[in-house]
Design a protein around this motif. Structure first.
Motif, PDB file in Angstrom:
ATOM      1  N   ILE A  98       0.295  21.374  13.198  1.00 30.39           N
ATOM      2  CA  ILE A  98       0.887  20.228  12.655  1.00 30.39           C
ATOM      3  C   ILE A  98       0.244  19.839  10.695  1.00 30.39           C
ATOM      4  O   ILE A  98       0.900  19.695  10.291  1.00 30.39           O
ATOM      5  CB  ILE A  98       1.014  18.978  13.796  1.00 30.39           C
ATOM      6  CG1 ILE A  98       0.892  19.764  14.831  1.00 30.39           C
ATOM      7  CG2 ILE A  98       1.479  17.613  12.751  1.00 30.39           C
ATOM      8  CD1 ILE A  98       0.828  18.215  15.945  1.00 30.39           C
ATOM      9  N   LEU A  99      -0.796  19.466  10.871  1.00 31.11           N
ATOM     10  CA  LEU A  99      -1.359  20.365   9.395  1.00 31.11           C
ATOM     11  C   LEU A  99      -0.735  20.450   8.423  1.00 31.11           C
ATOM     12  O   LEU A  99      -0.699  20.735   6.866  1.00 31.11           O
ATOM     13  CB  LEU A  99      -2.352  19.258   8.846  1.00 31.11           C
ATOM     14  CG  LEU A  99      -3.303  17.944   9.727  1.00 31.11           C
ATOM     15  CD1 LEU A  99      -4.734  18.029   9.519  1.00 31.11           C
ATOM     16  CD2 LEU A  99      -3.083  16.600   8.839  1.00 31.11           C
ATOM     17  N   VAL A 100      -1.047  22.017   9.143  1.00 33.46           N
ATOM     18  CA  VAL A 100      -0.785  22.990   8.129  1.00 33.46           C
ATOM     19  C   VAL A 100       1.065  22.840   7.711  1.00 33.46           C
ATOM     20  O   VAL A 100       1.557  22.824   6.553  1.00 33.46           O
ATOM     21  CB  VAL A 100      -1.065  24.555   9.018  1.00 33.46           C
ATOM     22  CG1 VAL A 100       0.130  25.477   7.636  1.00 33.46           C
ATOM     23  CG2 VAL A 100      -2.538  24.975   8.925  1.00 33.46           C
ATOM     24  N   ASN A 139       2.518  30.472  14.643  1.00 32.98           N
ATOM     25  CA  ASN A 139       1.483  32.141  13.021  1.00 32.98           C
ATOM     26  C   ASN A 139       0.195  30.493  12.941  1.00 32.98           C
ATOM     27  O   ASN A 139      -0.825  31.100  13.232  1.00 32.98           O
ATOM     28  CB  ASN A 139       1.944  31.986  12.708  1.00 32.98           C
ATOM     29  CG  ASN A 139       2.885  33.631  12.227  1.00 32.98           C
ATOM     30  OD1 ASN A 139       2.948  33.494  13.302  1.00 32.98           O
ATOM     31  ND2 ASN A 139       4.268  33.704  11.538  1.00 32.98           N
ATOM     32  N   TYR A 140       0.437  29.197  12.604  1.00 33.74           N
ATOM     33  CA  TYR A 140      -0.337  27.945  13.116  1.00 33.74           C
ATOM     34  C   TYR A 140      -1.431  27.754  13.709  1.00 33.74           C
ATOM     35  O   TYR A 140      -2.303  27.776  13.659  1.00 33.74           O
ATOM     36  CB  TYR A 140       0.482  27.188  12.295  1.00 33.74           C
ATOM     37  CG  TYR A 140       1.265  27.049  11.053  1.00 33.74           C
ATOM     38  CD1 TYR A 140       1.478  28.048  10.041  1.00 33.74           C
ATOM     39  CD2 TYR A 140       2.246  25.977  11.279  1.00 33.74           C
ATOM     40  CE1 TYR A 140       2.599  28.091   9.291  1.00 33.74           C
ATOM     41  CE2 TYR A 140       3.541  26.031   9.608  1.00 33.74           C
ATOM     42  CZ  TYR A 140       3.201  26.964   8.474  1.00 33.74           C
ATOM     43  OH  TYR A 140       3.909  27.533   7.949  1.00 33.74           O
ATOM     44  N   LEU A 141      -0.611  28.166  14.354  1.00 33.32           N
ATOM     45  CA  LEU A 141      -1.895  28.234  16.150  1.00 33.32           C
ATOM     46  C   LEU A 141      -2.712  28.883  15.925  1.00 33.32           C
ATOM     47  O   LEU A 141      -4.075  28.655  16.667  1.00 33.32           O
ATOM     48  CB  LEU A 141      -1.319  28.234  17.448  1.00 33.32           C
ATOM     49  CG  LEU A 141       0.559  26.658  18.148  1.00 33.32           C
ATOM     50  CD1 LEU A 141       1.122  26.968  19.046  1.00 33.32           C
ATOM     51  CD2 LEU A 141      -0.971  25.374  17.810  1.00 33.32           C
ATOM     52  N   PHE A 198      -9.193  31.645   4.479  1.00 33.91           N
ATOM     53  CA  PHE A 198      -8.611  32.946   4.536  1.00 33.91           C
ATOM     54  C   PHE A 198      -7.718  33.681   5.782  1.00 33.91           C
ATOM     55  O   PHE A 198      -6.822  34.236   5.258  1.00 33.91           O
ATOM     56  CB  PHE A 198      -9.766  33.839   4.668  1.00 33.91           C
ATOM     57  CG  PHE A 198      -9.759  35.444   5.572  1.00 33.91           C
ATOM     58  CD1 PHE A 198      -9.380  35.973   3.722  1.00 33.91           C
ATOM     59  CD2 PHE A 198      -9.568  35.960   6.682  1.00 33.91           C
ATOM     60  CE1 PHE A 198      -9.042  37.709   4.818  1.00 33.91           C
ATOM     61  CE2 PHE A 198      -9.078  36.773   7.197  1.00 33.91           C
ATOM     62  CZ  PHE A 198      -9.285  37.684   5.800  1.00 33.91           C
ATOM     63  N   PHE A 199      -7.462  32.987   6.683  1.00 31.52           N
ATOM     64  CA  PHE A 199      -6.526  33.025   7.653  1.00 31.52           C
ATOM     65  C   PHE A 199      -5.087  32.562   7.707  1.00 31.52           C
ATOM     66  O   PHE A 199      -4.438  33.530   7.947  1.00 31.52           O
ATOM     67  CB  PHE A 199      -7.052  32.653   8.345  1.00 31.52           C
ATOM     68  CG  PHE A 199      -8.169  32.907   9.685  1.00 31.52           C
ATOM     69  CD1 PHE A 199      -8.688  34.912   9.916  1.00 31.52           C
ATOM     70  CD2 PHE A 199      -9.554  32.625   9.406  1.00 31.52           C
ATOM     71  CE1 PHE A 199      -9.011  35.580  10.100  1.00 31.52           C
ATOM     72  CE2 PHE A 199     -10.697  33.303  10.285  1.00 31.52           C
ATOM     73  CZ  PHE A 199     -10.180  34.656  10.355  1.00 31.52           C
ATOM     74  N   ILE A 200      -4.912  31.070   7.181  1.00 32.43           N
ATOM     75  CA  ILE A 200      -3.652  30.404   6.599  1.00 32.43           C
ATOM     76  C   ILE A 200      -3.022  31.636   5.486  1.00 32.43           C
ATOM     77  O   ILE A 200      -2.008  32.375   5.639  1.00 32.43           O
ATOM     78  CB  ILE A 200      -3.081  29.306   5.954  1.00 32.43           C
ATOM     79  CG1 ILE A 200      -2.706  28.819   6.851  1.00 32.43           C
ATOM     80  CG2 ILE A 200      -3.831  29.553   4.555  1.00 32.43           C
ATOM     81  CD1 ILE A 200      -1.877  28.411   8.371  1.00 32.43           C
ATOM     82  N   GLN A 201      -3.412  32.313   4.761  1.00 32.24           N
ATOM     83  CA  GLN A 201      -3.516  33.649   3.361  1.00 32.24           C
ATOM     84  C   GLN A 201      -2.647  34.610   3.934  1.00 32.24           C
ATOM     85  O   GLN A 201      -1.091  34.903   3.228  1.00 32.24           O
ATOM     86  CB  GLN A 201      -4.135  34.035   2.551  1.00 32.24           C
ATOM     87  CG  GLN A 201      -4.339  31.926   1.415  1.00 32.24           C
ATOM     88  CD  GLN A 201      -5.157  32.284   0.371  1.00 32.24           C
ATOM     89  OE1 GLN A 201      -6.379  33.349   0.808  1.00 32.24           O
ATOM     90  NE2 GLN A 201      -4.534  32.648  -0.663  1.00 32.24           N
ATOM     91  N   GLN A 202      -3.532  34.636   5.102  1.00 36.34           N
ATOM     92  CA  GLN A 202      -2.559  36.105   5.696  1.00 36.34           C
ATOM     93  C   GLN A 202      -1.267  36.347   6.794  1.00 36.34           C
ATOM     94  O   GLN A 202      -0.244  36.902   6.375  1.00 36.34           O
ATOM     95  CB  GLN A 202      -4.320  36.749   7.185  1.00 36.34           C
ATOM     96  CG  GLN A 202      -5.012  36.798   6.963  1.00 36.34           C
ATOM     97  CD  GLN A 202      -5.138  37.354   5.296  1.00 36.34           C
ATOM     98  OE1 GLN A 202      -4.988  39.184   5.582  1.00 36.34           O
ATOM     99  NE2 GLN A 202      -5.828  37.364   4.540  1.00 36.34           N
ATOM    100  N   ALA A 254      -2.992  29.003  -0.302  1.00 40.24           N
ATOM    101  CA  ALA A 254      -4.680  28.511   0.010  1.00 40.24           C
ATOM    102  C   ALA A 254      -5.183  27.131  -0.130  1.00 40.24           C
ATOM    103  O   ALA A 254      -5.627  26.057   0.649  1.00 40.24           O
ATOM    104  CB  ALA A 254      -5.663  29.143  -1.105  1.00 40.24           C
ATOM    105  N   SER A 255      -4.269  26.546  -0.678  1.00 39.67           N
ATOM    106  CA  SER A 255      -4.500  25.292  -0.738  1.00 39.67           C
ATOM    107  C   SER A 255      -4.135  24.680   0.731  1.00 39.67           C
ATOM    108  O   SER A 255      -4.438  23.700   0.901  1.00 39.67           O
ATOM    109  CB  SER A 255      -3.525  23.891  -1.940  1.00 39.67           C
ATOM    110  OG  SER A 255      -2.064  24.520  -2.081  1.00 39.67           O
TER     111      SER A 255
END
Length: 329
Positions: free
Chosen positions: A243-245, A256-258, A288-292, A297-298
């Motif tokens: 949810i934060l993402v 994908n966020y999960l 790292f993972f969220i960029q994938q 990155a922020s």
């Protein structure tokens, strides 16, 4: 006390204090260094902008889920302290839990939590409370290992194009291992046949047998409840992250966020904890993972640091208030 002995005692005490100060300073430098590296590796203006432009309507559910998160931890500790420490005082459970948060946040690997939880239980030894705390933490750790390892294998398969035969082989190994662990947990005779007999036969450990014998009280009902509560707790944590993402990215690739949350949590768990509350490690893994998954990155940094503030730092501040309130009683 003779003068030479007294001097040696004072010297040893000074050495211990000096060593503790060096270790403490080292951990602070490591945490600060890791955070500085991560912040400097992303655009600071983007971080501030992401916070300013965050979807507040999504931040509120995360705050509400933090209450569920805390309740699940409270209920887990209530079950364990009742079984191991014969405690039926809900107030002690609450104080112990929050004081553990306060002691954990400033220590690597959250090792201070064992001492923090023991403050309330003065009628029990630190070893026994530590044993209860280890047991309480074992089940969430098992859930993280299961979901995290599965997520990692899928990540390796899809992002690094690993052969399906390798992926299937890894899944077979993982599921076989976890199947064995589950069987062990629900086998009431395992602890007595394996652990207790070893303690009885060991001259060095036999004196601790009485302390560890409380594990003989474990039953299938307790294990089933702890596994269910741990799954709910872990799911709550991962949902908060997702949810934060979404709040910081203004996108809705929730699955994908999960997935990224699972990978971040697993990485934080398996990487050796060298800083306070895994600061830097968690944020680095999240970035790292969220960029994938196509986010900036922020976004990964903000989601992780806000999760730390909501789920770790705020409860630890409440714990400090309870400690002072306890001291005033």
């Amino acid at each position: 006390m003779t003068e030479p002995f007294k001097n040696n005692f004072v010297l040893s005490e000074q050495v211990i204090k000096y060593k503790s100060f060096i270790i403490l300073s080292g951990k602070i430098l490591i945490a600060s260094g890791l955070l500085y590296y991560i912040i400097s590796s992303v655009n600071f203006n983007e971080i501030i902008s992401a916070i300013y432009d965050a979807d507040v309507s999504l931040i509120i559910p995360v705050l509400l889920l933090s209450f569920l998160n805390l309740y699940l931890q409270y209920y887990k500790w209530k079950l364990t302290s009742s079984l191991i420490l014969n405690n039926s005082d809900n107030r002690k459970v609450l104080y112990s839990l929050f004081q553990g948060f306060s002691a954990a946040v400033f220590t690597p690997a959250r090792i201070g939590e064992y001492f923090g939880r023991a403050i309330v239980f003065k009628d029990h030894s630190l070893l026994k409370v530590t044993l209860a705390t280890l047991l309480d933490k074992f089940f969430p750790l098992l859930i993280v290992a299961i979901f995290g390892s599965v997520s990692s294998v899928l990540f390796i398969h899809y992002f690094f194009e690993v052969s399906i035969y390798v992926t299937v082989s890894l899944f077979i190994v993982l599921f076989s291992l976890f199947y064995f662990v589950i069987l062990v947990i629900f086998n009431e005779k395992f602890w007595d046949n394996f652990l207790f007999n070893k303690l009885r036969d060991s001259k060095r450990l036999s004196k601790y047998f009485e302390k560890f014998s409380v594990l003989g009280n474990l039953d299938k009902n307790y294990s089933a409840k702890m596994i269910l509560l741990s799954i709910l707790f872990y799911g709550c944590y991962i949902f908060q992250y997702a949810i934060l993402v979404a709040a910081f990215s203004h996108n809705s690739s929730f699955l994908n966020y999960l997935w990224a949350g699972n990978l971040t949590m697993f990485s934080k768990t398996v990487i050796p904890p060298v800083s306070f509350s895994e600061l830097g490690i968690r944020e680095g893994a999240s970035v790292f993972f969220i960029q994938q998954f196509g986010e900036s990155a922020s976004v990964g940094f903000n989601a992780s640091i806000f999760l730390f503030l909501i789920n770790v730092l705020l409860p630890s501040l409440i714990g400090l208030i309870l400690i002072f309130r306890k001291n005033d009683d």
